[in-house]
Write an enzyme that holds these catalytic residues in place. Structure first.
Site, PDB file in Angstrom:
ATOM      1  CE  LYS A 116      -3.737   1.917   2.882  1.00  0.00           C
ATOM      2  NZ  LYS A 116      -4.446   1.744   4.159  1.00  0.00           N
ATOM      3  CG  HIS A 118      -3.140   5.008   0.151  1.00  0.00           C
ATOM      4  ND1 HIS A 118      -3.087   4.001  -0.796  1.00  0.00           N
ATOM      5  CD2 HIS A 118      -4.270   4.788   0.882  1.00  0.00           C
ATOM      6  CE1 HIS A 118      -4.147   3.222  -0.662  1.00  0.00           C
ATOM      7  NE2 HIS A 118      -4.879   3.673   0.356  1.00  0.00           N
TER       8      HIS A 118
END
Length: 227
Positions: A116, A118
């Site tokens: 991921k 973010h």
């Protein structure tokens, strides 16, 4: 030869379920071998069934690591459960919950297939593994590829794999005379604990007088399994 109470419970749960979790017949495995049985742990897919499976896992874990989840646990005892994506995710959460119900508080985490970029970022979700003794949770060690990959994730996160717990040990030979599970233990230096072993299924069939299935299982064991 005898089976543990938790192995027997899972075998009987699998056979009494409306879903074909444990079947006997003729099945082609990923390895190409023709197996007289097939155990589909993905079909423990209701709340009741998952609870039964988590309870059996908890029994096996507590038998192997009696101090797990206690504040004064020994240095060898795992402190975090790790469930590799995707099958390991519901398993590890359910097992940690069942252990907590028994008064054993153990952290758990799992990985994403893709990192991921973010929010908090990274590929790990849950309890941090850095500096922790980790118990990897899986359903079946077939070729050992998934377990080796999970071990690499633990290492990359700064953890130490001190054990592995799986739902089923088929007790089949790997690349040589050792079983795949024994090869993994030797390579990773970590003990593998199994909820159910192939011999447990054979013992259960014998106890019920299911002679045709016993004969088929015995032939398969003679051809493919470690002694």
């Amino acid at each position: 030869m005898s089976a543990t109470s938790y192995a027997t419970a899972i075998i009987e749960t699998a056979l009494s379920s409306e879903q074909p979790i444990l079947r006997f017949g003729d099945f082609t495995l990923k390895s190409g071998r023709q197996s007289p049985y097939f155990f589909n742990f993905g079909l423990f897919n209701s709340g009741v069934l998952l609870l039964e499976l988590a309870a059996a896992f908890a029994d096996a874990i507590l038998a192997a690591y009696p101090q797990i989840g206690q504040k004064d646990a020994s240095h060898e005892t795992p402190r975090v459960l790790f469930g590799p994506a995707y099958k390991g995710i519901p398993l590890v959460a359910a097992i940690a919950t069942e252990l907590a119900r028994r008064g054993r508080d153990v952290g758990y985490s799992y990985n994403r297939k893709e990192k991921k970029d973010h929010g908090e970022g990274g590929s790990l979700v849950g309890a941090p593994l850095k500096g922790e003794r980790v118990l990897i949770v899986d359903d079946v060690i077939t070729a050992g590829t998934a377990i080796r990959e999970a071990h690499k994730v633990v290492q990359a996160e700064g953890g130490q794999t001190v054990g592995i717990v799986e739902a089923l040990d088929r007790e089949e030979r790997g690349q040589g005379e050792l079983s795949t599970v024994q090869e993994v233990e030797q390579e990773l230096g970590a003990k593998v604990t199994s909820v159910v072993r192939m011999r447990d299924i054979l013992f259960w069939l014998e106890s019920k007088g299911r002679n045709d299935e016993v004969a088929a299982m015995a032939r398969y064991r003679e051809q493919w399994c470690v002694k």
